[in-house]
Design an enzyme around this catalytic site. Structure first.
Site, PDB file in Angstrom:
ATOM      1  CE1 TYR A  80      21.486  52.811  30.435  1.00  0.00           C
ATOM      2  CE2 TYR A  80      21.030  50.800  31.650  1.00  0.00           C
ATOM      3  CZ  TYR A  80      21.422  52.126  31.623  1.00  0.00           C
ATOM      4  OH  TYR A  80      21.747  52.752  32.798  1.00  0.00           O
ATOM      5  CB  CYS A 109      19.999  59.699  32.136  1.00  0.00           C
ATOM      6  SG  CYS A 109      20.650  60.718  33.466  1.00  0.00           S
ATOM      7  CG  HIS A 110      15.459  60.248  36.370  1.00  0.00           C
ATOM      8  ND1 HIS A 110      15.662  61.462  35.738  1.00  0.00           N
ATOM      9  CD2 HIS A 110      14.123  60.145  36.586  1.00  0.00           C
ATOM     10  CE1 HIS A 110      14.491  62.068  35.589  1.00  0.00           C
ATOM     11  NE2 HIS A 110      13.546  61.288  36.081  1.00  0.00           N
ATOM     12  CD  GLU A 157       9.721  61.125  36.189  1.00  0.00           C
ATOM     13  OE1 GLU A 157       9.311  60.347  35.301  1.00  0.00           O
ATOM     14  OE2 GLU A 157      10.785  61.760  36.098  1.00  0.00           O
ATOM     15  CG  ASN A 168      22.118  63.377  30.709  1.00  0.00           C
ATOM     16  OD1 ASN A 168      22.244  64.482  30.189  1.00  0.00           O
ATOM     17  ND2 ASN A 168      21.029  63.023  31.368  1.00  0.00           N
TER      18      ASN A 168
END
Length: 155
Positions: free
Chosen positions: A93, A124-125, A151, A116
């Site tokens: 953040y 946002c993950h 990912e 979001n």
């Protein structure tokens, strides 16, 4: 008029909404609306579902969809910054706050992240705590961890 359609994915049911020209919302689960939503599968909703499923099986790294998330100017700034986090990378953040030019806005960034309206596509993950730990996610921490694993990120 908003169009809504429900899809079953490998992460469960999702609800996708578009306004006739862009994706405006994605919800985890089935959300039923009583006003201004027509349940119809439009070409844009179908494309969004295809791209999300490609992402979930590791075939897609970048989404190619028009997006129109509704929010404050600050939220919009944060969501644009989230879209710049590369596939397979995370940030904190504080990193996002620094990236938007307000190093002291970490808490406000967290709140914008929480609001979001287009998760997965606006990633946002990919935002984690400064200590490297998973923190809050609308779909739950298990789903956040799964998306990061897709990912190639293991925390």
């Amino acid at each position: 008029m908003n169009n809504v359609f429900y899809y079953e994915t490998q992460i469960g049911k999702i609800t996708i909404i578009e306004n006739g020209k862009a994706i405006t919302h994605i919800y985890f689960g089935k959300v039923v609306f009583e006003d201004a939503h027509i349940s119809i599968e439009t070409p844009l909703l179908k494309k969004a579902n295809i791209e999300i499923n490609e992402y979930l099986i590791g075939k897609r790294k970048i989404f190619d969809l028009p997006l129109e998330p509704e929010g404050t100017e600050f939220q919009q700034m944060v969501w644009r910054k989230l879209q710049q986090i590369p596939y397979g990378e995370t940030c904190s953040y504080k990193d996002i706050a620094k990236g938007i030019g307000n190093i002291n806005a970490s808490r406000a960034v967290g709140m914008a992240n929480n609001k979001n309206p287009i998760p997965i596509i606006i990633p946002c993950h990919r935002v984690i705590g400064a200590n490297g730990k998973l923190v809050g996610y609308a779909g739950g921490l298990d789903l956040k961890e799964k998306l990061l694993q897709i990912e190639g990120i293991v925390l």
